[in-house]
Design a protein around this motif. Structure first.
Motif, mmCIF file in Angstrom:
data_model
loop_
_atom_site.group_PDB
_atom_site.id
_atom_site.type_symbol
_atom_site.label_atom_id
_atom_site.label_comp_id
_atom_site.label_asym_id
_atom_site.label_seq_id
_atom_site.Cartn_x
_atom_site.Cartn_y
_atom_site.Cartn_z
ATOM 1 N N ARG A 35 0.801 -1.221 0.000
ATOM 2 C CA ARG A 35 0.000 0.000 0.000
ATOM 3 C C ARG A 35 0.837 1.276 0.000
ATOM 4 N NH1 ARG A 35 -1.536 1.938 5.285
ATOM 5 N NH2 ARG A 35 -3.515 2.604 4.369
ATOM 6 N N ASP A 36 2.164 1.173 0.254
ATOM 7 C CA ASP A 36 3.047 2.346 0.187
ATOM 8 C C ASP A 36 3.922 2.339 -1.058
ATOM 9 O OD1 ASP A 36 2.588 4.055 2.487
ATOM 10 O OD2 ASP A 36 3.218 2.354 3.699
ATOM 11 N N PRO B 240 0.600 6.299 3.284
ATOM 12 C CA PRO B 240 1.084 7.689 3.223
ATOM 13 C C PRO B 240 2.221 7.896 2.230
ATOM 14 C CG PRO B 240 1.732 6.620 5.288
ATOM 15 C CD PRO B 240 0.758 5.710 4.628
ATOM 16 N N GLU B 241 2.976 6.854 1.912
ATOM 17 C CA GLU B 241 4.091 6.967 0.969
ATOM 18 C C GLU B 241 3.703 6.543 -0.445
ATOM 19 O OE1 GLU B 241 6.926 8.323 1.975
ATOM 20 O OE2 GLU B 241 6.046 8.507 3.971
ATOM 21 N N CYS B 242 2.468 6.137 -0.638
ATOM 22 C CA CYS B 242 2.028 5.610 -1.933
ATOM 23 C C CYS B 242 1.904 6.725 -2.971
ATOM 24 C CB CYS B 242 0.687 4.907 -1.780
ATOM 25 S SG CYS B 242 -0.008 4.269 -3.329
#
Length: 300
Positions: A191-192, A219-221
């Motif tokens: 997911r990131d 949050p990093e995706c």
């Protein structure tokens, strides 16, 4: 309305819409600006409404012009197709065909099909547009494209089309060989990551994005969207992007040593590939010949 617009007037209006100004359109059609302007004025007089606003930014459609444009395009497309069909009746191997296709046909088998087809029909003029059905459906409905090959889903209404099922393909997550996340076992672990996903307002790829991120993006995706297999290949192989696609792509000779399947525990939905064309639109001879080649490629 006592008189109908002339074909050259409609073609001039289409060119102005396409090129953004009377000057650019007149150059493209090898006309003078005054002749182009006079043509549009005569069209507006015939219609009894103002079609274009002349502004410093160029020629813009008025509200009535925006209503008129899609029906005008339909008329011109159908007339041009009719003329092309008559010409093709003289020689079935000549003529033009424009069709759309999604990633598996574009990446996997279409190059071979077109190479063989053009070897047999060198006079044929073929245009291929890559993309998902949701993005190309308007062109198909308006007759700008002859047919489409790709994933069909029930959420897009296709009542006016004939659909011929071709194959059902299992989908998976792709990464380059030795990608740091290649051994991941769940979508949660991805997911990131950086993703490249096909552009889709609706349909299969719109739904599959929600499947890939069941708990939302991390949050990093970061996600890039597009319809280019070339860009997808470069992002996956050079920039460590992940993507989704049919497992059949893993068997392509030029990719099978470069990419791998990320074997997550979640099973991605399968894609139902079909051939799609309008019921009320007679396929041209050259289109029928090409469709037969594509059918053979899927069933062999």
């Amino acid at each position: 309305m006592n008189h109908l617009p002339k074909i050259n007037q409609l073609k001039n209006l289409r060119a102005i819409i396409q090129y953004g100004s009377i000057r650019a359109a007149s150059q493209a059609l090898h006309q003078t600006q005054s002749a182009m302007t006079r043509s549009i004025q005569e069209l507006e007089k015939t219609l009894g409404v103002t079609i274009l606003d002349r502004t410093a930014r160029g020629a813009l459609l008025t509200e009535t012009g925006r209503i008129f444009e899609p029906r005008m395009n339909t008329v011109l497309n159908e007339l041009e197709r009719a003329v092309d069909e008559l010409r093709q009746l003289e020689s079935a191997a000549n003529g033009s065909v424009m069709f759309g296709c999604s990633h598996l046909p574009a990446f996997g088998m279409m190059a071979g099909v077109l190479k063989r087809f053009q070897a047999r029909h060198p006079q044929a003029y073929i245009t291929v547009i890559e993309g998902q059905l949701s993005e190309l459906l308007d062109s198909l409905r308006m007759g700008r494209m002859d047919f489409y090959i790709g994933i069909i889903t029930p959420d897009i209404a296709l009542h006016e089309f004939t659909e011929e099922p071709l194959s059902v393909e299992k989908f998976c997550v792709f990464a380059r060989q030795d990608h740091p996340l290649a051994a991941s076992q769940s979508l949660q672990a991805l997911r990131d990551a950086k993703w490249y996903l096909p552009t889709a307002r609706a349909g299969f790829y719109s739904a599959i994005e929600k499947f890939v991120f069941p708990e939302g993006k991390g949050p990093e995706c970061s996600v890039l969207y597009g319809d280019s297999t070339t860009i997808a290949e470069q992002l996956i192989l050079r920039e460590d992007y992940l993507s989704v696609g049919p497992q059949a792509m893993l068997r392509l000779p030029w990719l099978k040593e470069k990419i791998c399947q990320v074997r997550v525990k979640e099973e991605l939905p399968s894609g139902k590939y079909s051939l799609l064309y309008r019921e009320q639109q007679t396929l041209t001879p050259i289109s029928r010949l090409l469709i037969n080649e594509i059918r053979y490629e899927f069933i062999k």
